[in-house]
Design an enzyme around this catalytic site. Sequence first.
Site, PDB file in Angstrom:
ATOM      1  N   CYS A 168       0.881  -1.274   0.045  1.00 11.90           N
ATOM      2  CA  CYS A 168       0.092  -0.014   0.068  1.00 11.90           C
ATOM      3  C   CYS A 168       0.751   1.205   0.085  1.00 11.90           C
ATOM      4  O   CYS A 168       2.036   1.259   0.653  1.00 11.90           O
ATOM      5  CB  CYS A 168      -0.766   0.020   1.036  1.00 11.90           C
ATOM      6  N   ASP A 171      -3.953  10.263  10.277  1.00  7.99           N
ATOM      7  CA  ASP A 171      -4.880  10.700   9.135  1.00  7.99           C
ATOM      8  C   ASP A 171      -5.002  12.092   8.965  1.00  7.99           C
ATOM      9  O   ASP A 171      -5.731  12.582   7.957  1.00  7.99           O
ATOM     10  CB  ASP A 171      -6.267  10.128   9.306  1.00  7.99           C
TER      11      ASP A 171
HETATM   12  C1  UD1 Z   1      -6.947   2.260  10.388  1.00 10.51           C
HETATM   13  C2  UD1 Z   1      -7.660   3.426   9.435  1.00 10.51           C
HETATM   14  C3  UD1 Z   1      -6.630   4.425   8.866  1.00 10.51           C
HETATM   15  C4  UD1 Z   1      -5.769   5.130  10.036  1.00 10.51           C
HETATM   16  C5  UD1 Z   1      -5.196   3.885  10.738  1.00 10.51           C
HETATM   17  C6  UD1 Z   1      -4.392   4.433  11.781  1.00 10.51           C
HETATM   18  C7  UD1 Z   1      -9.581   2.263   8.814  1.00 10.51           C
HETATM   19  C8  UD1 Z   1     -10.543   1.696   7.902  1.00 10.51           C
HETATM   20  N1  UD1 Z   1      -8.415   2.797   8.506  1.00 10.51           N
HETATM   21  O1  UD1 Z   1      -6.199   1.576   9.549  1.00 10.51           O
HETATM   22  O2  UD1 Z   1      -7.533   5.472   8.024  1.00 10.51           O
HETATM   23  O3  UD1 Z   1      -4.591   5.552   9.115  1.00 10.51           O
HETATM   24  O4  UD1 Z   1      -6.220   3.037  11.281  1.00 10.51           O
HETATM   25  O5  UD1 Z   1      -5.428   5.174  12.579  1.00 10.51           O
HETATM   26  O6  UD1 Z   1     -10.165   2.489   9.786  1.00 10.51           O
HETATM   27  N2  UD1 Z   1       0.061  -3.471  11.742  1.00 10.51           N
HETATM   28  C9  UD1 Z   1       0.733  -4.445  11.676  1.00 10.51           C
HETATM   29  N3  UD1 Z   1       0.162  -5.631  12.016  1.00 10.51           N
HETATM   30  C10 UD1 Z   1      -1.302  -5.606  11.492  1.00 10.51           C
HETATM   31  C11 UD1 Z   1      -2.188  -4.690  11.685  1.00 10.51           C
HETATM   32  C12 UD1 Z   1      -1.368  -3.430  11.722  1.00 10.51           C
HETATM   33  O7  UD1 Z   1       2.002  -4.497  12.026  1.00 10.51           O
HETATM   34  O8  UD1 Z   1      -1.632  -7.015  11.602  1.00 10.51           O
HETATM   35  C13 UD1 Z   1       0.626  -2.013  12.142  1.00 10.51           C
HETATM   36  C14 UD1 Z   1       0.364  -1.171  10.872  1.00 10.51           C
HETATM   37  O9  UD1 Z   1       1.436  -1.533   9.858  1.00 10.51           O
HETATM   38  C15 UD1 Z   1       0.549   0.103  11.316  1.00 10.51           C
HETATM   39  C16 UD1 Z   1      -0.048  -0.034  12.773  1.00 10.51           C
HETATM   40  O10 UD1 Z   1      -0.021  -1.441  13.130  1.00 10.51           O
HETATM   41  O11 UD1 Z   1       1.989   0.539  11.484  1.00 10.51           O
HETATM   42  C17 UD1 Z   1      -1.299   0.605  12.897  1.00 10.51           C
HETATM   43  O12 UD1 Z   1      -2.275   0.084  11.822  1.00 10.51           O
HETATM   44  P1  UD1 Z   1      -3.859  -0.026  11.980  1.00 10.51           P
HETATM   45  O13 UD1 Z   1      -4.292   0.502  13.245  1.00 10.51           O
HETATM   46  O14 UD1 Z   1      -3.904  -1.591  11.716  1.00 10.51           O
HETATM   47  O15 UD1 Z   1      -4.266   0.707  10.541  1.00 10.51           O
HETATM   48  P2  UD1 Z   1      -5.568   0.285   9.804  1.00 10.51           P
HETATM   49  O16 UD1 Z   1      -6.442  -0.605  10.802  1.00 10.51           O
HETATM   50  O17 UD1 Z   1      -5.163  -0.558   8.719  1.00 10.51           O
END
Ligand code: UD1
Length: 416
Positions: free
Chosen positions: A115, A303
């Site tokens: 992404c 965001d």
């Molecule tokens: C959601 C929001 C997005 C926002 C983000 C952080 C939605 C649809 N999208 O994205 O707009 O920018 O929260 O506030 O609600 N991570 C891992 N492994 C995982 C999952 C996440 O390493 O399995 C990491 C990600 O790479 C990132 C961090 O955790 O560095 C936070 O990401 P996450 O909160 O999961 O973002 P989203 O839920 O995708």
Amino acid sequence: MDKIVIVGGRKLQGDVQISGAKNAALPILVSSLLVDGWNTFHNIPDLLDIKTVKKLLSSFGVKIEGGETVRINAGGITSCEASYDLVRTMRASILVLGPLVARMGEARVSLPGGCAIGARPVNLHIQALRDLGAEVTLKDGYVEAKASRLKGATIYFDIATVTGTENIMMAATLAKGQTILKNTAREPEIVNLAEVLIGMGARIRGAGTDVIVIDGVDSLHPVEASVIPDRIEAGTFLLAAGMTGGDIRVLGCDALHLEALIAKLRDAGMRIELEGDAVRATGGVTVRSVDVKTLPHPGFPTDLQAQIMAMMAIANGLSVITETVFENRFMHVSEMMRMGADIVIQGKSAIVRGIPKLHGAPVMATDLRASASLILAGLAAEGTTTLSRVYHIDRGYQQIEKKLSALGADIRRISG
Ligand code: UD1
């Protein structure tokens, strides 16, 4: 492909109505997968991502009607497979994994892949589902999960993940026994989703804190509920007032969701007044520089990082903006530099030396929030800015050019 053309330099003034939150509407629409029967959801924003999630849910056989109020029925699910074509355009599609396994016993969901704003893996979603007893395999670019019935467990999230928390909270509502989620994300959208699930009969406590306890039930029932206002859209308009020296009342928003931003805007010299469910923002003659560090909620939202950077580009002084949530979320920097911004990236930080005026230029949107930041920059710049790859903005901002022109901006969309 459409472009947005902005002639900068106008002070924005007036009232703007905020739409429903994209990031709450997505999991709430997905939560219908847990129920047999018609749910009714109000305040659904009209966005590209909402069209995508509707398409995805329809591909499972879910019936969907309506626009701002959506009626949705997952009584007749015919498929549990989320194809690459749909998932690749919207990473949040992974949200269907937990609910499908919980209710249908199986799911096959394409891995979202890379992404623009970083690797964004889904390992935490997968691990947590395994902790709930699902058998999860990765095959041909798909996550395949199976479980005759999920079993409650204590799960610790390494990182507070927003969609990860939502996915597993939904799955655990139908698990056998109690699930305790630790180090959960605390975003308002998670609270909104939890309220919807509780309305469906789920037994959840602690949403909005870093420990969520879910007592599984055998089945859930349909619900009628509303989506909260979009705090990121609201924040973007507050910044528009600051950047143009304008005076904007943002209507229908929840100031409690915007505390981290409001504190920064006041530090930057703006006047912010809370008037019931409206926030009035008045920009001064100059913007004072402030340092910003993004953090999970209630910290400063990632965001809004790109948008506040646009404001710091014209601030009086030097500002350090540190991104701690996502790696590689500085793609807007090179585009802002085309407009004259003086920004240097050092690791996770952007050092922004404010200049008196940006100048208009052709720029390209690289992701959703980056496009919003370039529109803000264009509103404050001297001359004309043309933003291409507008589809990014359409994913998350409802009719942004109409809302801005009603506030006095010279902004229009051209096709071709
Ligand atoms: C959601 C929001 C997005 C926002 C983000 C952080 C939605 C649809 N999208 O994205 O707009 O920018 O929260 O506030 O609600 N991570 C891992 N492994 C995982 C999952 C996440 O390493 O399995 C990491 C990600 O790479 C990132 C961090 O955790 O560095 C936070 O990401 P996450 O909160 O999961 O973002 P989203 O839920 O995708």
